[in-house]
Design a protein around this motif. Structure first.
Motif, short mmCIF file in Angstrom:
data_model
loop_
_atom_site.label_atom_id
_atom_site.label_comp_id
_atom_site.label_asym_id
_atom_site.label_seq_id
_atom_site.Cartn_x
_atom_site.Cartn_y
_atom_site.Cartn_z
N SER A 81 0.84 -1.20 0.00
CA SER A 81 0.00 0.00 0.00
C SER A 81 0.88 1.25 0.00
O SER A 81 2.04 1.21 0.40
CB SER A 81 -0.90 0.00 1.23
N GLY A 82 0.30 2.36 -0.43
CA GLY A 82 1.04 3.61 -0.47
C GLY A 82 1.46 4.07 0.90
O GLY A 82 2.60 4.55 1.10
N ALA A 83 0.59 3.91 1.91
CA ALA A 83 0.92 4.32 3.27
C ALA A 83 2.08 3.50 3.82
O ALA A 83 3.00 4.03 4.44
CB ALA A 83 -0.30 4.18 4.18
N ALA A 84 2.06 2.18 3.57
CA ALA A 84 3.15 1.32 4.03
C ALA A 84 4.45 1.71 3.33
O ALA A 84 5.53 1.68 3.94
CB ALA A 84 2.83 -0.15 3.76
N GLY A 85 4.36 2.08 2.05
CA GLY A 85 5.54 2.52 1.32
C GLY A 85 6.15 3.77 1.94
O GLY A 85 7.37 3.89 2.08
N GLN A 86 5.30 4.71 2.33
CA GLN A 86 5.79 5.93 2.97
C GLN A 86 6.51 5.61 4.27
O GLN A 86 7.57 6.18 4.57
CB GLN A 86 4.62 6.89 3.24
N LEU A 87 5.96 4.70 5.05
CA LEU A 87 6.57 4.34 6.33
C LEU A 87 7.90 3.61 6.12
O LEU A 87 8.85 3.81 6.87
CB LEU A 87 5.61 3.47 7.14
N ALA A 88 7.97 2.77 5.10
CA ALA A 88 9.22 2.07 4.81
C ALA A 88 10.32 3.06 4.43
O ALA A 88 11.48 2.91 4.83
CB ALA A 88 9.01 1.06 3.68
N GLY A 244 6.14 11.65 -2.22
CA GLY A 244 5.75 11.72 -0.82
C GLY A 244 6.93 11.92 0.09
O GLY A 244 6.86 12.67 1.08
N ASN A 245 8.05 11.27 -0.22
CA ASN A 245 9.27 11.47 0.57
C ASN A 245 9.76 12.91 0.45
O ASN A 245 10.23 13.50 1.42
CB ASN A 245 10.35 10.50 0.09
N LEU A 246 9.65 13.47 -0.76
CA LEU A 246 10.04 14.87 -0.95
C LEU A 246 9.16 15.79 -0.11
O LEU A 246 9.65 16.76 0.49
CB LEU A 246 9.94 15.24 -2.43
N LEU A 247 7.86 15.49 -0.05
CA LEU A 247 6.96 16.31 0.77
C LEU A 247 7.35 16.26 2.24
O LEU A 247 7.44 17.30 2.90
CB LEU A 247 5.52 15.83 0.59
N MET A 248 7.57 15.05 2.76
CA MET A 248 7.85 14.91 4.19
C MET A 248 9.26 15.38 4.55
O MET A 248 9.44 16.23 5.41
CB MET A 248 7.68 13.45 4.61
N ARG A 249 10.25 14.82 3.87
CA ARG A 249 11.63 15.10 4.24
C ARG A 249 12.10 16.46 3.72
O ARG A 249 12.78 17.20 4.42
CB ARG A 249 12.53 13.99 3.69
N GLY A 250 11.72 16.77 2.46
CA GLY A 250 12.14 18.04 1.89
C GLY A 250 11.49 19.22 2.58
O GLY A 250 12.17 20.17 3.02
N MET A 251 10.16 19.17 2.71
CA MET A 251 9.46 20.25 3.40
C MET A 251 9.84 20.30 4.86
O MET A 251 9.96 21.38 5.47
CB MET A 251 7.96 20.08 3.25
N VAL A 300 -0.18 12.02 3.40
CA VAL A 300 0.92 12.38 2.50
C VAL A 300 0.82 11.61 1.19
O VAL A 300 1.06 12.16 0.11
CB VAL A 300 2.28 12.12 3.18
N TYR A 301 0.45 10.33 1.27
CA TYR A 301 0.35 9.53 0.05
C TYR A 301 -0.75 10.07 -0.87
O TYR A 301 -0.56 10.17 -2.08
CB TYR A 301 0.08 8.07 0.39
N LYS A 302 -1.89 10.44 -0.29
CA LYS A 302 -2.98 11.00 -1.11
C LYS A 302 -2.56 12.33 -1.74
O LYS A 302 -2.86 12.58 -2.91
CB LYS A 302 -4.22 11.18 -0.25
N ALA A 303 -1.86 13.16 -0.96
CA ALA A 303 -1.39 14.43 -1.50
C ALA A 303 -0.38 14.20 -2.63
O ALA A 303 -0.38 14.90 -3.65
CB ALA A 303 -0.75 15.27 -0.39
N SER A 304 0.47 13.18 -2.45
CA SER A 304 1.46 12.85 -3.49
C SER A 304 0.78 12.39 -4.77
O SER A 304 1.20 12.75 -5.88
CB SER A 304 2.41 11.76 -2.98
#
Length: 554
Positions: A81-88, A244-251, A300-304
């Motif tokens: 899932s997208g959410a699991a991917g973000q957490l990984a 999504g990683n760019l949104l979380m880590r970059g922002m 974050v995944y939905k926004a991505s």
């Protein structure tokens, strides 16, 4: 020593560090890549396990970017899932930071030990797994050596009259320092290398701890940009996790920079030395992003997805019929080795077309129309044309004197081509018929049934990609994994069929209406998987890893 010579030595040390990091990464990928991917797919169902899996994989590969790309491909294929991917990915950033911390300890004694042991293992055997372990050890030794070289090369900079001026300028202009650190990280393609460089320079007194924290935040911004840049030409579904990683880590790095500039906190708690403070700041930042990311993963995944969708143009169905050049060069027929290489390239193109067909067909089960159905059928025509051309070309190659290996490779390519054509026929003559029936009768799967069907298809698609890799690489480890996956898929088929019959027993109307389509699709996908798995048999048979029709234990 002149400034240019100092910079030359420093550049050489940095180049060695980048090369050593890549050497370890490729060694792990070649030795354990398939196993790690398989374990990652199976453990990412649970959020905590997703974080831990990402952390472990980043430590093994020494690259959070590699994990981001891998997880992005899994999410794009529907395996996770997208959410699991973000957490990984959040866990991968922690793993990358842990590697950085480990490499700051005094490991000088490991340099000769790793170089000696790695060289012996690489040169004393032809076993692929041992040679890759040797590659990993040599890479670790060179990585530690490069850090020593960076320290030695930067020593003369302490006496430089220009260096304090540069440091003072960047200390007074944190935004510029932040952006330069991001640019350096993007050029390095490695946050580990960038943070280690800054920590080493800080240990020599060339960077102040406060400036180091700003630079670390810039490193995290630059690292978060790498994966989106590398996947900018990939399918939209694959690009969602990197964005999504760019949104979380970059922002997150930008927000933390603003807070750091406003409040100017005391950073003595991060460590006793400047280098420790820089590395620990890197770890702390990623821990904060992980904690923030746990509840925000789904959002974050939905926004991505929305961001990716804004930059994605719908692909017209006609584009699937784009004409491609042929690799079957008639001038190379007198050279069997070159001709076989040409044929391999052409078979790979057939693999690409079949992969597109296999990916598109499941999409048509959800959203089909006459144009999309026609476009998919046209792809099967392309497979048939290429199949016929390859068979004729290889028949001409056999007129020349060939070695035994060349003759076997020729037969292997012909066999693969036949199987690929059969897969195309199953998709068009069987599965596309199910799509038309579902469309004409206005049928709908139950949510549970569609989830089972999608998961089964995702497994077959992943195995297809592995089969195509085996065809090119002829890697026995990957071939063995592909055959083992066939047994696992058989178990998944039983589970999916059992769940379906339970729904039928409960009298679910949608299950009854779509029963034949559901079961026939599972059967067709299983047949596709069997055909593609058989492409691994020549590799295993050549190495004596098959006992009759069964895979040998080992």
């Amino acid at each position: 020593m002149s400034g240019s010579v100092v910079l030359l030595h420093l550049a050489g040390a940095v180049a060695l560090m980048l090369f050593a990091t890549r050497m370890v990464k490729t060694g792990v990928e070649r030795a354990y890549g398939d196993v790690l991917r398989h374990r990652l797919r199976d453990t990412m169902r649970n959020p905590i396990m997703a974080v831990l899996a990402g952390t472990g994989l980043a430590i093994a590969l020494q690259s959070s970017t590699a994990v981001t790309l891998l997880v992005g491909s899994f999410a794009g294929s529907g395996i996770v899932s997208g959410a699991a991917g973000q957490l990984a990915v959040r866990g991968a950033e922690i793993g990358s930071a842990i590697v950085t911390k480990l490499l700051t300890f005094d490991l000088t004694l490991l340099v000769p030990l790793c170089l000696i042991a790695g060289t012996i293992m690489f040169m004393a055997t032809e076993r692929r797994d041992w040679r890759q372990i040797g590659r990993i050890l040599v890479g670790i030794g060179l990585l530690i050596l490069s850090l020593e070289m960076i320290g030695q090369a930067s020593e003369p900079l302490r006496d430089s009259q220009l260096m304090p001026v540069i440091i003072d300028y960047f200390s007074g202009d944190p935004i510029t320092a932040f952006l330069i650190a991001a640019l350096i990280t993007w050029l390095f393609q490695s946050s580990i290398a960038a943070v280690l460089l800054m920590a080493t320079l800080a240990g020599r007194g060339l960077i102040t701890p406060e400036l180091g924290v700003v630079l670390v935040l810039g490193v995290n911004l630059g690292s978060s940009v790498i994966a989106p840049m590398l996947t900018r030409g990939a399918d939209a579904a694959v690009r969602v996790v990197p964005v999504g990683n760019l949104l979380m880590r970059g922002m997150g790095s930008i927000v933390m920079l603003v807070l750091f500039m406003v409040f100017r906190p005391h950073i003595g708690f991060l460590g006793a030395t400047a280098s420790d403070q820089i590395v620990n700041a890197h770890i702390l930042f990623n821990v904060i992003i992980l904690i923030a990311g746990l509840p925000l993963a789904g959002v974050v995944y939905k926004a991505s997805e929305k961001i990716v969708a804004l930059g994605t143009r719908p692909e017209p169905a006609e584009s699937l019929q784009a004409v491609e050049l042929s690799a079957l060069n008639e001038a190379a027929l007198d050279n069997p080795a070159q001709a076989l290489a040409n044929a391999t390239r052409e078979v790979v193109r057939v693999c690409e077309t079949v992969e597109i067909m296999l990916k598109r067909i499941i999409e048509l089960y959800e959203d089909a129309d006459a144009e999309k159905i026609k476009a998919l059928a046209a792809l099967d025509d392309r497979v048939d044309r290429r199949h016929a051309a390859i068979k004729i070309y290889l028949a001409k190659v056999t007129r020349n004197v060939m070695t035994e290996d060349e003759a076997l490779r020729c037969q292997e390519l012909i066999g693969a081509c036949v199987k690929l054509e059969q897969v195309g026929d199953i998709i068009v003559r069987n599965m596309l018929v199910h799509v038309k029936k579902k469309l004409d009768q206005g049928l709908e799967f139950t949510p549970e049934g569609w989830r089972d069907l999608s998961a089964f298809h995702a497994s077959v698609l992943a195995n297809a990609r592995l089969a195509f890799n085996v065809l090119v690489s002829r890697d026995p480890a990957a071939a063995r994994e592909l055959v083992l996956e066939k047994d696992l898929l058989r178990d998944r088929e039983k589970e999916a069929s059992h769940s379906h019959f339970l729904r039928l027993r409960d009298g679910t109307s949608k299950s009854i209406e779509t029963s034949s389509i559901h079961l026939d699709t599972i059967r067709d996908l299983k047949q596709v998987n069997s055909l593609l798995t058989s492409m691994a048999y020549p590799v295993l048979e050549e190495r004596g890893l098959l006992r009759g029709s069964r895979l040998k234990a080992g």
